[in-house]
Scaffold this active site. Structure first.
Site, PDB file in Angstrom:
ATOM      1  N   ASP A   1      -2.416   9.122   3.915  1.00 21.91           N
ATOM      2  CA  ASP A   1      -2.792   7.851   3.678  1.00 21.91           C
ATOM      3  C   ASP A   1      -4.229   7.841   3.152  1.00 21.91           C
ATOM      4  O   ASP A   1      -5.248   8.154   3.772  1.00 21.91           O
ATOM      5  CB  ASP A   1      -2.743   7.046   4.907  1.00 21.91           C
TER       6      ASP A   1
ATOM      7  N   HIS B   1       0.875  -1.170   0.071  1.00 25.44           N
ATOM      8  CA  HIS B   1       0.121   0.034  -0.095  1.00 25.44           C
ATOM      9  C   HIS B   1       0.833   1.131   0.068  1.00 25.44           C
ATOM     10  O   HIS B   1       1.784   1.330   1.048  1.00 25.44           O
ATOM     11  CB  HIS B   1      -0.832   0.059   1.246  1.00 25.44           C
TER      12      HIS B   1
ATOM     13  N   CYS C   1      -4.041   3.530  -4.761  1.00 19.46           N
ATOM     14  CA  CYS C   1      -3.050   4.169  -3.706  1.00 19.46           C
ATOM     15  C   CYS C   1      -1.872   4.977  -4.223  1.00 19.46           C
ATOM     16  O   CYS C   1      -1.439   5.627  -3.896  1.00 19.46           O
ATOM     17  CB  CYS C   1      -2.722   3.029  -2.637  1.00 19.46           C
TER      18      CYS C   1
END
Length: 366
Positions: free
Chosen positions: A274, A257, A325
Protein backbone atom coordinates in the site's frame (compact mmCIF):
# COMPACT_ATOMS: atom_id res chain seq x y z
CA UNK A 1 95.90 35.38 1.97
CA UNK A 2 97.68 35.21 -1.35
CA UNK A 3 96.15 33.82 -4.46
CA UNK A 4 98.74 31.03 -4.51
CA UNK A 5 97.95 30.16 -0.92
CA UNK A 6 94.21 30.06 -1.73
CA UNK A 7 94.79 27.76 -4.68
CA UNK A 8 97.21 25.52 -2.74
CA UNK A 9 94.81 25.13 0.20
CA UNK A 10 91.65 24.59 -1.81
CA UNK A 11 90.60 20.96 -1.29
CA UNK A 12 89.98 18.82 -4.36
CA UNK A 13 86.52 18.01 -2.96
CA UNK A 14 85.41 21.63 -2.92
CA UNK A 15 81.84 20.35 -3.39
CA UNK A 16 80.36 17.25 -1.76
CA UNK A 17 82.26 14.07 -2.63
CA UNK A 18 79.42 12.73 -4.75
CA UNK A 19 78.97 15.98 -6.59
CA UNK A 20 82.72 16.46 -7.13
CA UNK A 21 83.07 12.97 -8.55
CA UNK A 22 80.22 13.54 -11.00
CA UNK A 23 81.78 16.77 -12.21
CA UNK A 24 85.19 15.17 -12.67
CA UNK A 25 83.70 12.37 -14.72
CA UNK A 26 81.58 14.47 -17.01
CA UNK A 27 83.89 17.50 -17.60
CA UNK A 28 86.64 17.68 -20.21
CA UNK A 29 89.32 20.14 -21.27
CA UNK A 30 86.99 21.96 -23.62
CA UNK A 31 84.26 22.48 -21.05
CA UNK A 32 85.67 22.50 -17.51
CA UNK A 33 83.48 22.78 -14.47
CA UNK A 34 83.16 26.40 -13.30
CA UNK A 35 84.40 25.27 -9.88
CA UNK A 36 86.99 22.70 -10.90
CA UNK A 37 90.09 22.78 -8.66
CA UNK A 38 92.41 23.73 -11.49
CA UNK A 39 90.44 26.90 -12.14
CA UNK A 40 89.79 28.04 -8.57
CA UNK A 41 92.50 30.68 -8.86
CA UNK A 42 90.66 32.29 -11.73
CA UNK A 43 87.43 32.46 -9.71
CA UNK A 44 89.20 33.75 -6.66
CA UNK A 45 90.46 36.63 -8.76
CA UNK A 46 87.00 37.40 -10.16
CA UNK A 47 84.86 40.27 -8.89
CA UNK A 48 82.07 39.21 -6.56
CA UNK A 49 79.41 39.93 -9.21
CA UNK A 50 81.15 37.58 -11.69
CA UNK A 51 81.33 34.80 -9.13
CA UNK A 52 77.59 35.19 -8.42
CA UNK A 53 76.85 34.96 -12.12
CA UNK A 54 78.77 31.71 -12.32
CA UNK A 55 76.87 30.41 -9.29
CA UNK A 56 73.58 31.25 -10.98
CA UNK A 57 74.76 29.44 -14.09
CA UNK A 58 75.63 26.38 -12.03
CA UNK A 59 72.31 26.39 -10.20
CA UNK A 60 70.49 26.28 -13.52
CA UNK A 61 71.86 22.78 -14.09
CA UNK A 62 68.70 21.02 -12.83
CA UNK A 63 69.88 17.55 -13.74
CA UNK A 64 72.88 17.83 -11.44
CA UNK A 65 70.86 19.37 -8.62
CA UNK A 66 68.14 16.73 -8.91
CA UNK A 67 70.76 13.96 -8.83
CA UNK A 68 72.23 15.13 -5.53
CA UNK A 69 71.03 13.71 -2.25
CA UNK A 70 69.65 16.22 0.21
CA UNK A 71 71.04 14.08 3.05
CA UNK A 72 74.52 14.19 1.48
CA UNK A 73 74.43 17.97 1.14
CA UNK A 74 73.30 18.43 4.73
CA UNK A 75 75.99 16.01 5.93
CA UNK A 76 78.65 18.00 4.06
CA UNK A 77 77.40 21.22 5.60
CA UNK A 78 77.34 19.77 9.12
CA UNK A 79 80.88 18.43 8.64
CA UNK A 80 82.03 21.81 7.43
CA UNK A 81 80.37 23.63 10.33
CA UNK A 82 81.90 21.15 12.76
CA UNK A 83 85.40 21.77 11.39
CA UNK A 84 84.79 25.51 11.51
CA UNK A 85 83.61 25.40 15.11
CA UNK A 86 86.89 23.74 16.16
CA UNK A 87 88.98 26.43 14.53
CA UNK A 88 89.54 29.87 15.94
CA UNK A 89 87.71 32.67 14.12
CA UNK A 90 90.90 34.08 12.70
CA UNK A 91 91.85 30.67 11.29
CA UNK A 92 88.56 30.06 9.39
CA UNK A 93 89.58 30.07 5.78
CA UNK A 94 87.68 32.19 3.20
CA UNK A 95 87.17 29.13 1.05
CA UNK A 96 85.45 27.31 3.95
CA UNK A 97 83.11 30.22 4.50
CA UNK A 98 82.44 30.36 0.77
CA UNK A 99 81.77 26.62 0.68
CA UNK A 100 79.44 26.89 3.68
CA UNK A 101 77.35 29.57 2.00
CA UNK A 102 77.39 27.59 -1.22
CA UNK A 103 76.20 24.41 0.48
CA UNK A 104 73.46 26.27 2.35
CA UNK A 105 72.24 27.68 -0.93
CA UNK A 106 72.37 24.24 -2.58
CA UNK A 107 70.38 22.73 0.28
CA UNK A 108 67.66 25.35 -0.18
CA UNK A 109 67.49 24.52 -3.87
CA UNK A 110 67.44 20.77 -3.17
CA UNK A 111 64.58 21.19 -0.70
CA UNK A 112 62.65 23.25 -3.23
CA UNK A 113 63.12 20.56 -5.90
CA UNK A 114 62.02 17.85 -3.45
CA UNK A 115 58.89 19.86 -2.67
CA UNK A 116 58.11 20.23 -6.36
CA UNK A 117 58.70 16.52 -7.02
CA UNK A 118 56.57 15.54 -4.02
CA UNK A 119 53.77 17.90 -5.05
CA UNK A 120 53.77 16.73 -8.67
CA UNK A 121 53.95 13.07 -7.64
CA UNK A 122 51.13 13.47 -5.13
CA UNK A 123 49.02 15.38 -7.62
CA UNK A 124 49.65 12.72 -10.26
CA UNK A 125 48.90 9.92 -7.81
CA UNK A 126 45.67 11.56 -6.64
CA UNK A 127 44.62 12.22 -10.22
CA UNK A 128 45.42 8.64 -11.20
CA UNK A 129 43.48 7.27 -8.22
CA UNK A 130 40.46 9.39 -9.13
CA UNK A 131 40.60 8.26 -12.76
CA UNK A 132 40.99 4.63 -11.67
CA UNK A 133 38.04 4.96 -9.30
CA UNK A 134 35.88 6.36 -12.09
CA UNK A 135 36.91 3.52 -14.40
CA UNK A 136 36.09 0.89 -11.79
CA UNK A 137 32.75 2.42 -10.90
CA UNK A 138 29.82 0.89 -12.69
CA UNK A 139 27.92 3.44 -14.73
CA UNK A 140 24.82 4.49 -12.91
CA UNK A 141 21.75 3.51 -14.85
CA UNK A 142 18.57 5.42 -13.95
CA UNK A 143 16.14 3.21 -12.02
CA UNK A 144 13.27 4.56 -14.09
CA UNK A 145 14.62 4.85 -17.61
CA UNK A 146 13.39 7.93 -19.47
CA UNK A 147 11.55 7.45 -22.73
CA UNK A 148 13.45 8.05 -25.93
CA UNK A 149 12.51 10.89 -28.25
CA UNK A 150 10.74 8.45 -30.54
CA UNK A 151 8.84 6.86 -27.64
CA UNK A 152 7.76 10.26 -26.35
CA UNK A 153 6.36 11.12 -29.77
CA UNK A 154 4.22 7.95 -29.69
CA UNK A 155 2.89 8.79 -26.22
CA UNK A 156 2.22 12.41 -27.20
CA UNK A 157 0.03 11.17 -30.08
CA UNK A 158 -1.82 8.83 -27.72
CA UNK A 159 -2.46 11.66 -25.26
CA UNK A 160 -3.71 14.05 -27.92
CA UNK A 161 -7.27 14.98 -26.96
CA UNK A 162 -10.46 14.37 -28.94
CA UNK A 163 -9.60 10.86 -30.11
CA UNK A 164 -11.85 7.81 -29.82
CA UNK A 165 -11.71 4.10 -30.50
CA UNK A 166 -9.81 1.07 -29.30
CA UNK A 167 -6.06 1.32 -28.76
CA UNK A 168 -5.27 -2.27 -27.77
CA UNK A 169 -6.88 -5.59 -26.83
CA UNK A 170 -5.43 -8.63 -25.05
CA UNK A 171 -7.54 -11.61 -24.03
CA UNK A 172 -10.43 -10.10 -22.07
CA UNK A 173 -8.73 -6.72 -21.53
CA UNK A 174 -9.32 -3.70 -23.73
CA UNK A 175 -8.08 -0.09 -23.63
CA UNK A 176 -9.63 2.82 -25.52
CA UNK A 177 -8.54 6.41 -25.93
CA UNK A 178 -10.95 7.33 -23.16
CA UNK A 179 -9.06 4.95 -20.88
CA UNK A 180 -5.59 6.01 -21.98
CA UNK A 181 -6.32 9.59 -20.94
CA UNK A 182 -6.39 8.26 -17.36
CA UNK A 183 -2.62 8.08 -17.61
CA UNK A 184 -2.36 11.85 -17.70
CA UNK A 185 -0.40 13.11 -14.67
CA UNK A 186 -2.37 13.18 -11.39
CA UNK A 187 -5.34 11.28 -12.79
CA UNK A 188 -6.89 8.17 -11.20
CA UNK A 189 -6.33 4.98 -13.15
CA UNK A 190 -9.41 2.93 -13.99
CA UNK A 191 -9.96 -0.85 -14.08
CA UNK A 192 -9.27 -1.06 -17.80
CA UNK A 193 -5.73 0.35 -17.49
CA UNK A 194 -4.90 -1.78 -14.43
CA UNK A 195 -6.29 -5.01 -15.92
CA UNK A 196 -4.53 -4.54 -19.26
CA UNK A 197 -1.21 -3.82 -17.57
CA UNK A 198 -1.46 -6.94 -15.39
CA UNK A 199 -2.24 -8.98 -18.52
CA UNK A 200 1.01 -7.64 -19.96
CA UNK A 201 2.88 -8.72 -16.82
CA UNK A 202 1.47 -12.25 -17.05
CA UNK A 203 2.27 -12.40 -20.76
CA UNK A 204 5.89 -11.38 -20.18
CA UNK A 205 6.27 -13.94 -17.40
CA UNK A 206 5.08 -16.72 -19.69
CA UNK A 207 7.56 -15.75 -22.40
CA UNK A 208 10.62 -14.98 -20.28
CA UNK A 209 13.00 -17.37 -18.56
CA UNK A 210 14.56 -16.83 -15.14
CA UNK A 211 11.77 -14.70 -13.71
CA UNK A 212 8.94 -15.83 -11.42
CA UNK A 213 5.94 -17.62 -12.86
CA UNK A 214 2.98 -15.42 -12.05
CA UNK A 215 -0.77 -15.39 -12.31
CA UNK A 216 -2.68 -12.12 -12.25
CA UNK A 217 -6.26 -11.89 -11.08
CA UNK A 218 -8.29 -8.99 -12.42
CA UNK A 219 -9.52 -6.04 -10.40
CA UNK A 220 -12.91 -7.68 -9.75
CA UNK A 221 -11.54 -10.83 -8.13
CA UNK A 222 -11.10 -9.63 -4.56
CA UNK A 223 -14.37 -7.72 -4.32
CA UNK A 224 -16.25 -10.73 -5.68
CA UNK A 225 -14.47 -13.10 -3.27
CA UNK A 226 -15.08 -10.79 -0.34
CA UNK A 227 -18.74 -10.04 -1.08
CA UNK A 228 -19.94 -13.33 -2.61
CA UNK A 229 -17.56 -15.97 -1.29
CA UNK A 230 -15.34 -18.61 -2.85
CA UNK A 231 -18.01 -20.28 -4.95
CA UNK A 232 -18.34 -17.17 -7.12
CA UNK A 233 -14.67 -17.25 -8.08
CA UNK A 234 -14.08 -21.03 -8.02
CA UNK A 235 -14.21 -21.36 -11.82
CA UNK A 236 -11.92 -18.38 -12.40
CA UNK A 237 -8.92 -20.72 -12.13
CA UNK A 238 -10.25 -23.78 -13.95
CA UNK A 239 -7.37 -23.55 -16.47
CA UNK A 240 -4.76 -22.41 -13.97
CA UNK A 241 -2.96 -24.29 -11.20
CA UNK A 242 -2.26 -21.44 -8.80
CA UNK A 243 -0.18 -23.73 -6.59
CA UNK A 244 2.29 -24.27 -9.42
CA UNK A 245 2.93 -20.52 -9.68
CA UNK A 246 5.50 -18.48 -7.81
CA UNK A 247 3.40 -15.35 -7.31
CA UNK A 248 -0.29 -14.49 -7.48
CA UNK A 249 -1.08 -10.80 -8.01
CA UNK A 250 -4.38 -9.27 -6.92
CA UNK A 251 -4.92 -5.57 -7.78
CA UNK A 252 -7.52 -4.24 -5.33
CA UNK A 253 -9.53 -1.03 -5.35
CA UNK A 254 -10.52 -0.24 -1.81
CA UNK A 255 -12.49 2.95 -1.24
CA UNK A 256 -11.08 4.57 -4.41
CA UNK A 257 -7.52 3.60 -3.50
CA UNK A 258 -5.46 1.05 -5.44
CA UNK A 259 -3.32 -1.45 -3.52
CA UNK A 260 -1.56 -4.66 -4.50
CA UNK A 261 -2.30 -8.03 -2.89
CA UNK A 262 0.30 -10.76 -3.32
CA UNK A 263 0.25 -14.47 -2.53
CA UNK A 264 3.82 -15.77 -2.57
CA UNK A 265 3.43 -19.49 -3.09
CA UNK A 266 7.11 -20.34 -2.66
CA UNK A 267 7.80 -18.32 0.45
CA UNK A 268 4.33 -19.04 1.89
CA UNK A 269 3.57 -15.39 2.52
CA UNK A 270 0.46 -13.30 1.87
CA UNK A 271 1.03 -9.56 1.72
CA UNK A 272 -0.41 -6.20 0.76
CA UNK A 273 1.61 -3.34 -0.76
CA UNK A 274 0.00 0.00 0.00
CA UNK A 275 1.59 3.27 -1.15
CA UNK A 276 -0.31 5.07 1.63
CA UNK A 277 0.78 2.62 4.33
CA UNK A 278 -2.65 1.31 5.36
CA UNK A 279 -3.46 -1.79 7.45
CA UNK A 280 -5.20 -4.69 5.69
CA UNK A 281 -5.45 -7.68 8.01
CA UNK A 282 -8.88 -8.61 6.66
CA UNK A 283 -7.51 -8.89 3.13
CA UNK A 284 -4.70 -11.18 4.29
CA UNK A 285 -7.14 -13.42 6.15
CA UNK A 286 -9.32 -13.58 3.02
CA UNK A 287 -6.32 -14.65 0.94
CA UNK A 288 -5.48 -17.51 3.31
CA UNK A 289 -9.08 -18.64 3.37
CA UNK A 290 -9.17 -18.58 -0.43
CA UNK A 291 -6.04 -20.73 -0.70
CA UNK A 292 -7.49 -23.31 1.68
CA UNK A 293 -10.72 -23.61 -0.29
CA UNK A 294 -8.91 -23.59 -3.61
CA UNK A 295 -6.65 -26.43 -2.48
CA UNK A 296 -9.60 -28.53 -1.37
CA UNK A 297 -11.45 -27.84 -4.62
CA UNK A 298 -8.53 -28.42 -7.01
CA UNK A 299 -6.23 -30.77 -5.08
CA UNK A 300 -8.86 -32.54 -2.99
CA UNK A 301 -6.76 -32.16 0.14
CA UNK A 302 -6.53 -29.59 2.90
CA UNK A 303 -3.82 -26.94 2.82
CA UNK A 304 -1.77 -26.53 6.00
CA UNK A 305 -1.46 -22.78 6.54
CA UNK A 306 0.33 -22.93 9.89
CA UNK A 307 3.62 -22.09 8.19
CA UNK A 308 2.18 -19.19 6.22
CA UNK A 309 2.95 -15.60 7.25
CA UNK A 310 1.13 -12.32 6.81
CA UNK A 311 3.06 -9.20 5.85
CA UNK A 312 2.25 -5.54 5.22
CA UNK A 313 5.56 -3.97 4.14
CA UNK A 314 5.99 -0.37 5.26
CA UNK A 315 9.50 0.35 3.96
CA UNK A 316 8.29 0.84 0.41
CA UNK A 317 7.84 3.89 -1.85
CA UNK A 318 4.99 6.14 -0.75
CA UNK A 319 2.85 8.36 -2.94
CA UNK A 320 2.90 12.10 -2.40
CA UNK A 321 -0.60 12.85 -3.66
CA UNK A 322 -4.05 11.24 -3.79
CA UNK A 323 -4.04 10.19 -7.44
CA UNK A 324 -0.94 8.08 -8.16
CA UNK A 325 -1.94 4.95 -6.21
CA UNK A 326 -2.73 3.07 -9.45
CA UNK A 327 0.68 3.83 -10.94
CA UNK A 328 2.35 2.73 -7.70
CA UNK A 329 0.35 -0.52 -7.68
CA UNK A 330 1.37 -1.33 -11.25
CA UNK A 331 5.02 -0.58 -10.50
CA UNK A 332 5.04 -2.67 -7.31
CA UNK A 333 3.84 -5.62 -9.38
CA UNK A 334 6.27 -4.95 -12.21
CA UNK A 335 9.28 -4.93 -9.86
CA UNK A 336 8.11 -8.00 -7.94
CA UNK A 337 7.52 -9.89 -11.18
CA UNK A 338 11.23 -9.51 -11.97
CA UNK A 339 12.43 -9.79 -8.35
CA UNK A 340 13.83 -6.28 -8.57
CA UNK A 341 14.01 -3.65 -5.81
CA UNK A 342 11.50 -0.82 -5.48
CA UNK A 343 13.86 1.74 -7.02
CA UNK A 344 11.29 4.40 -7.81
CA UNK A 345 9.52 7.24 -6.04
CA UNK A 346 6.84 9.88 -6.45
CA UNK A 347 9.10 11.97 -8.69
CA UNK A 348 9.13 9.16 -11.26
CA UNK A 349 5.36 8.93 -11.66
CA UNK A 350 5.04 11.04 -14.80
CA UNK A 351 7.64 8.91 -16.58
CA UNK A 352 6.06 5.71 -15.25
CA UNK A 353 2.61 6.77 -16.48
CA UNK A 354 3.98 7.51 -19.93
CA UNK A 355 5.81 4.18 -19.95
CA UNK A 356 2.59 2.33 -19.09
CA UNK A 357 0.81 4.07 -21.98
CA UNK A 358 3.61 3.02 -24.33
CA UNK A 359 3.48 -0.58 -23.03
CA UNK A 360 -0.26 -0.72 -23.68
CA UNK A 361 0.10 0.68 -27.20
CA UNK A 362 2.91 -1.79 -27.97
CA UNK A 363 1.15 -4.64 -26.09
CA UNK A 364 4.41 -5.50 -24.38
CA UNK A 365 6.48 -4.55 -21.36
CA UNK A 366 10.13 -4.00 -22.23
Amino acid sequence: MSVKHLARNTPTDFFSPTCSKKFKNRNNNNNPSPFHTTSIVSYAMMPKESVNNQLDLYRSDKKTIAAESLDTLIADLESLLLDSSKAKPKNISPESDFKRKFLEDRIKHRKKIDEIIHESTTTYKDGFQQKLKKLLEKPKVPAVIPLTEEENLIVDKLFKGGQSGIIAEMRTARVTFKDIYKLYPETWLNDEIINFYFELLADRSGKTDNIPAIHCFNTFFYSTLRDSGYQKVRRWTKRVDVFAKDLLFVPINQSYHWILGVMDMKRKVVSVYDSLGGTHNHILDTFLSYLQEEHIDKKKTELDITEWRKEMPTNIPQQGNMSDCGAFTCTFAERLSRQMPFDFSQKDMTTIRRRIALNIAKKAIF
